[in-house]
Motif scaffolding. Structure first.
Motif: not given
Length: 540
Positions: A491-494, A500-510, A524-530
């Protein structure tokens, strides 16, 4: 004459000791006999068997040891030192910060300690494999237990003597608890924890300590500015959370002790040294400061005890007094008699923890006078073995027993499992979908799809929709099956970033978990952190 009379009274009076003071917990009494029999027959191995018991493989990752109060630290540190001497990678975290030490920015102490330990492990090319905690009276370590369990990290709890209130209402259950004696183990198991009697590694360490003290008796008296013939008797006071109405009760007990000293003043130059507890709250500290000048005898309030270490103070003293502390056990182990003073305050909370200890309880002023008089008599007669029924024989091999059981909590194959997970992340970041597919079984289940072809297809669609997809990962750890203790997952944190196509950058932790079968990823199980919104910009 007074001295001899008081000593004679003390020798004949019924001073309450360990088992007579035991709390009447019915649920504990029901299991006590079977626990004693089982633990002593199964766990307290003789030295001949100890030499043959070290067959458990050494752990592959780093072991984090932690404690808050001195007693909790003292009972875990000898095991850590043995682990380190055996070649294990260890790290110690003092949960009570040094004066002026800044808190962890934006994190709880438990989260900060674990984050730092994981970073240190990764910097050494290994993973954090196990957390070992003491148990302080303020229960500070339980926050670390909960945080470690949230990260699927195996946890062991080293409990000095009986648990008392310290395990009440515990929600995060450690994988294993260690007790110093069968009576304490019964109380631990009554709280629903699996417990192993190892003995006290700390008492074992003290019993083997033949080094002279850092300061001799004349140097200690000189440091306190006492007369050369002063009869030194220190009083170690208790933390607020163990003394109801601590400011008033602490001063009341202190007053009784000073009056006993005044009664014997004609017999000897008694010197009272008061040692505060490091976790005193300000009202208690202020109350004691105001009370000391008004005591029946002059007293030294030692608020900087680092100047004189405990061992030097024990060795320089005729006796030591505490309100109920491992300090009494330390003092007795070093050959200086000690007692719990239970006058002027309610000791029930401390007794729930200390009832297994064979330390005299002084519950009346007469008993206190008798103990002091007897201490003077024994010291003047040259008697050295005057500690009463104090036996450390059961502690021989305690550190070794604890270490062998701790190694069993660390899953075998953990390094390999973490290595596979890191390789999978590397291939994902290289957008090597074929390489990722080669690491999976034909019946793999991942990302909402079943079967290798379906999983590869959904990964391809995801990468196409998320330009520049990258995973920054940390906190890798192996997970083991409940029965086998063999690593079958990692298990690890990512922190996932993309554009996005419009050039804006995003992030998501899980959190991502890879499950293995025969070395390949089967699920593989993925849990996104709220707390991380999918719409959160990297610049926010």
């Amino acid at each position: 004459m007074l001295l001899a009379l008081q000593a004679e009274k003390f020798l004949s009076c019924n001073v309450e000791r360990t088992l007579n003071n035991k709390p009447k917990h019915t649920h504990t009494n029901l299991v006590i006999k079977s626990v004693i029999k089982r633990h002593y027959s199964d766990n307290l191995l003789p030295e001949s068997e100890l030499q043959m018991s070290g067959q458990m493989a050494d752990p592959e990752g780093m072991i984090l040891f932690a404690g808050h109060d001195p007693g909790a630290v003292n009972h875990t540190r000898p095991v850590m030192e043995l682990a380190e001497a055996s070649g294990a990678s260890v790290r110690f975290a003092a949960m009570r910060p040094a004066l002026g030490e800044p808190p962890f920015a934006g994190r709880s102490a438990a989260e900060g300690i674990l984050d730092d330990a994981e970073a240190a492990a990764e910097a050494s090319g290994i993973h954090l494999a196990l957390c070992v905690c003491g148990l302080s009276t303020n229960r500070a370590e339980l926050e670390l237990v909960a945080a470690a369990k949230d990260r699927s990290l195996p946890v062991a709890l080293v409990i000095d003597f009986a648990p008392g209130h310290r395990l009440s209402g515990v929600s995060a259950i450690p994988d294993l608890a260690f007790a110093t004696n069968p009576l304490a183990a019964a109380a631990v198991e009554a709280e629903g924890l699996q417990c192993f009697v190892a003995g006290s590694a700390y008492l074992e360490q003290l019993s083997n300590d033949a080094a002279p003290p850092a300061m001799d008796a004349p140097a200690v008296r000189s440091e306190y500015k006492l007369a050369a013939d002063a009869v030194l008797v220190p009083l170690f006071l208790a933390p607020d959370d163990m003394v109801p109405d601590a400011p008033t009760a602490t001063v009341a007990c202190l007053t009784h002790v000073a009056e006993a000293f005044a009664t014997l003043k004609g017999e000897a130059e008694l010197a009272l040294v008061i040692r505060p507890h490091p976790r005193w709250e300000l009202p208690t500290r202020d109350a004691v400061r105001q009370a000391v000048p008004r005591l029946a005898v002059p007293a030294v309030l030692d608020e900087s005890p680092s100047a004189i270490d405990n061992k030097s103070l024990y060795k320089a003293s005729y006796a030591t007094l505490t309100l109920g502390s491992t300090v009494s056990v330390e003092s007795m182990a070093y050959g200086t008699r000690s007692a719990f003073v239970q006058i002027g305050w309610d000791p029930s909370k401390i007794e729930a923890i200390m009832y297994t200890l064979p330390v005299p309880r002084l519950t009346s002023c007469e008993a206190l006078l008798g103990f002091l008089a007897e201490s003077l008599t024994l010291k003047r007669s040259g008697e050295t073995d005057c500690c009463g029924p104090f036996d450390v024989e059961g502690c021989c091999g305690a550190a070794h027993r604890t270490w062998e059981r701790l190694k069993g909590l660390c899953p075998s194959g953990a390094t390999a499992a973490v290595a596979v997970a890191k390789e999978y992340v590397a291939r994902s970041n290289a957008h090597d979908l074929d390489g990722c597919a080669r690491m999976m079984t034909e019946d793999v289940e991942a990302y909402g799809a079943q079967g290798l072809d379906a999983v590869r297809a959904i990964m391809a669609d995801f990468y196409s929709a998320h330009s520049g997809l990258h995973y920054a990962c940390s906190g890798f750890r192996a997970l083991s099956s409940a029965k086998e203790r063999t690593a079958d997952a990692a298990r690890f944190v990512f922190l996932r970033t993309w554009t996005q196509v419009d050039g804006q950058s995003f992030k998501r932790k899980g959190v991502e978990t890879l499950y293995f079968r025969d070395g390949l990823v089967v699920r593989i199980e993925v849990a996104l952190l709220p707390e991380f919104s999918p719409e959160m910009s990297l610049d926010s």
